[in-house]
Write a protein that holds these residues in place. Structure first.
Motif, PDB file in Angstrom:
ATOM      1  N   PHE A  24       1.381   5.103   0.138  1.00  0.00           N
ATOM      2  CA  PHE A  24       0.823   6.397   0.507  1.00  0.00           C
ATOM      3  C   PHE A  24       1.745   7.509  -0.005  1.00  0.00           C
ATOM      4  N   PRO A  30      -3.816   8.726   0.216  1.00  0.00           N
ATOM      5  CA  PRO A  30      -3.798   7.268   0.371  1.00  0.00           C
ATOM      6  C   PRO A  30      -3.657   6.606  -0.991  1.00  0.00           C
ATOM      7  N   ASN A  56       0.843  -1.200   0.000  1.00  0.00           N
ATOM      8  CA  ASN A  56       0.000   0.000   0.000  1.00  0.00           C
ATOM      9  C   ASN A  56       0.876   1.248   0.000  1.00  0.00           C
ATOM     10  N   TYR A 116       6.982   8.177  -1.662  1.00  0.00           N
ATOM     11  CA  TYR A 116       5.974   7.311  -1.070  1.00  0.00           C
ATOM     12  C   TYR A 116       6.427   6.669   0.242  1.00  0.00           C
ATOM     13  N   SER A 172      -8.944   8.510   2.837  1.00  0.00           N
ATOM     14  CA  SER A 172      -7.927   9.272   3.553  1.00  0.00           C
ATOM     15  C   SER A 172      -7.946   8.855   5.024  1.00  0.00           C
ATOM     16  N   TYR A 218      -4.339   1.913   9.826  1.00  0.00           N
ATOM     17  CA  TYR A 218      -4.823   3.293   9.887  1.00  0.00           C
ATOM     18  C   TYR A 218      -4.723   3.863  11.295  1.00  0.00           C
ATOM     19  N   ILE A 233       1.733  12.286   5.460  1.00  0.00           N
ATOM     20  CA  ILE A 233       1.005  11.553   4.422  1.00  0.00           C
ATOM     21  C   ILE A 233       0.056  12.498   3.701  1.00  0.00           C
TER      22      ILE A 233
END
Length: 608
Positions: free
Chosen positions: A350, A508, A348, A442, A514, A493, A505
């Protein structure tokens, strides 16, 4: 939003498999069968020169009375520069891969996936992410319970971990106090293991978040203690187990693709068939095969894909399915190729408010050259130690493990090995996993279901031994796995909502809410969004196991006895991750080495 966890510990420091020296091979590596010593008799023929095969060959050849031949389908890894640089594990080196794909996966929205299996001497140990994780007390105790052999228990495999691990200092000898527990590690083994040598930009944020949140995010000093909750050059089975002491009783033949094992003629045995002869080719296009016979045993080390494929093509498997594929069935073992288990993961990415990531290394040649100069060290950059800089490590400096909520296990059941075993793994990476977009920087937060419930299979559908097998991992076909992955995002999260990440960040990953929206969305809407994202984003962590699983001696299921002999035949064993009855909660490299070390001891003892 409130979550309850049984137990979990976060932000332990990663240990990496590495090697501080280039070690020359003790084996003679041959390109052509005709170059092998004329008339040499081999006691053991090992089909597969990957993680397990080379380590096993090394241990068996410690007995000077044994002649060992390894047959490896790929080319040699000796001198291949790109695979010696640890950080290059973040690159897709497809020239060193079998380039296999799965069948269409119903649990992934009818997508098929690339299924990484390495095509090079040393196998996946030559290209993997280098994480040194042993799994849990309960993982090995479950192996012992399923097989009825206490030799696979956590306490009893410690002697094999000691043969495998050699803990060394990171490049540059940084202060590592508090980052691991030296009392649970070993210093006399074959594989060099180290903490990361280069601090990443996100390290302090990860640890600060863990300390601020506490509870389930508390710091675990060492996940390799058996309670996982909570440089230098790459070390592969090539560099670690083929030492610089020359052995003329160990030969490795590359470019040798094994098709099958065949019954050995004139071999009397009470077990029925004796399989001590291997069919292989060095040219799959001309249809010519070479046979080599072991005087003692053939040992298949083809991995979770290759080992069942060889057995099935040999007529060992489900007799009905073999006949349908045009293969003459010899031994009816329906479990061959079944029980495939792999860990589903999502990288993932971000978008982050920084430029201090690894992204430019993978997309800017100037930045890459500077990093390579730093890693090469003193002869290129005076005063800088070898292995310095970001290329000396892999893509993560911390790793965390979690158990899911009691509500979830109460509803679906608990598919982990026990209370010391996590269901989930999350680790941060200072940049985009694999090839980044052309712009942007990222933070990668990888989520993994390490104790999945889903099972799949490896099958063949024709009699050509070199037709790629049908690989159906069955990802997310059991509801527990989907629910567990969704819970991973709730854990993630909450972690990223800690104040240390404020303003860091920016966005997302596409398909995820978000951070503020995550905690204010309607629960039904959030659940649906997470389920869609999981379905469309999940891939393979490349930890397949279980397709030639061991079971108790007299069990009606399984393929191998606890001594890793194929049930009902003589002269044939399988030693690799395919033998695991269940996937371990860890990355699988270290458990494979444990299996090898014990297998070598068992085999040596049986032929004294």
């Amino acid at each position: 939003m409130t979550f309850t966890w049984i137990r979990s510990f976060c932000a332990a420091t990663v240990l990496l498999c590495l090697s501080t020296l280039i070690i020359s091979s003790s084996a003679v590596i041959y390109d052509q069968y005709s170059d092998l010593p004329l008339g040499k008799e081999y006691n053991f023929v090992i089909a597969g020169g990957g993680t397990a095969g080379l380590a096993l060959a090394s241990r068996l050849s410690e007995n000077s009375a044994f002649n060992v031949l390894v047959l490896e389908a790929a080319t040699s890894s000796i001198g291949v520069f790109n695979i010696t640089v640890p950080y290059f594990s973040t690159r897709n080196m497809l020239q060193y891969d079998w380039n296999l794909t799965t069948t269409v996966q119903s649990g992934l929205g009818d997508r098929w996936l690339f299924f990484p299996r390495r095509f090079i001497l040393g196998g996946s140990s030559s290209i993997n992410g280098m994480f040194y994780t042993r799994s849990s007390v309960d993982d090995f105790n479950r192996f012992a319970g399923v097989t009825g052999d206490d030799g696979w228990s956590w306490d009893n495999i410690q002697q094999y971990l000691a043969l495998n691990e050699r803990l060394v200092s990171p490049a540059g000898n940084p202060n590592t106090a508090g980052e691991f527990d030296p009392d649970v590690h070993y210093i006399g083994g074959a594989v060099d293991v180290s903490l990361p040598s280069f601090s990443q930009n996100i390290d302090s944020k990860v640890l600060d978040a863990a300390h601020k949140l506490g509870g389930v995010y508390s710091y675990n000093e060492d996940v390799n203690s058996g309670m996982p909750l909570g440089l230098g050059r790459r070390s592969s089975s090539v560099t670690a187990y083929l030492s610089d002491e020359s052995r003329d009783n160990l030969d490795v033949l590359v470019n040798a693709r094994v098709a099958r094992v065949v019954p050995t003629k004139n071999r009397n045995t009470t077990a029925g068939y004796s399989f001590r002869t291997v069919d292989f080719t060095q040219n799959i296009t001309d249809g010519t095969f070479i046979q080599v016979t072991a005087s003692k045993e053939v040992i298949i080390c083809g991995g979770a894909v290759g080992s069942p494929q060889i057995l099935l093509n040999s007529g060992i498997g489900n007799s009905t399915a073999l006949s349908a594929a045009g293969i003459t069935p010899l031994i009816d073992l329906p479990s061959v190729g079944q029980n495939l288990s792999d860990q589903p993961f999502i990288a993932n990415a971000f978008l982050a408010n920084t430029s201090n990531t690894y992204d430019d290394i993978n997309r800017n040649d100037t930045v890459l050259k500077e990093a390579l100069t730093e890693w090469l060290g003193e002869d290129r950059l005076p005063g800088v130690f070898r292995g310095a800089g970001p290329l000396g490590d892999t893509f993560a400096n911390q790793i965390s493990y979690y158990r899911v909520s009691e509500e979830l296990t109460g509803h679906y059941g608990d598919f982990s090995a026990g209370v010391t075993s996590p269901h989930l793994e999350i680790y941060p990476g200072n940049g985009y996993f694999l090839t980044p977009p052309t712009t942007g920087y990222y933070l990668s937060m990888t989520t993994v279901v390490v104790s999945p419930a889903s099972r799949g299979s490896i099958t063949v559908n024709d009699s050509n031994p070199f037709t790629p097998p049908l690989i159906d991992p069955g990802y997310l076909t059991v509801d527990f796995d989907v629910a567990a992955m969704k819970e991973a995002f709730k854990i993630l999260y909450t972690f990223l909502n800690a104040s240390v990440w404020d303003d860091y960040i920016l966005e997302p990953p596409v398909g995820l809410p978000s951070i503020p929206d995550f905690f204010t969305m309607n629960s039904t809407q959030l659940d649906a969004q997470l389920e869609s994202y999981v379905c469309n984003s999940t891939s393979s962590l490349a930890h397949p196991v279980g397709t030639v699983a061991m079971s108790a001696k007299n069990a009606s299921y399984g393929v191998l006895d606890p001594d890793l002999k194929v049930k009902g035949v003589d002269g044939l064993r399988v030693v690799d991750a395919s033998a695991f009855p269940f996937v371990t909660c860890s990355h699988t490299q270290v458990p494979v080495y444990v299996f090898v070390e014990r297998a070598a001891e068992i085999i040596k003892a049986s032929w004294q």
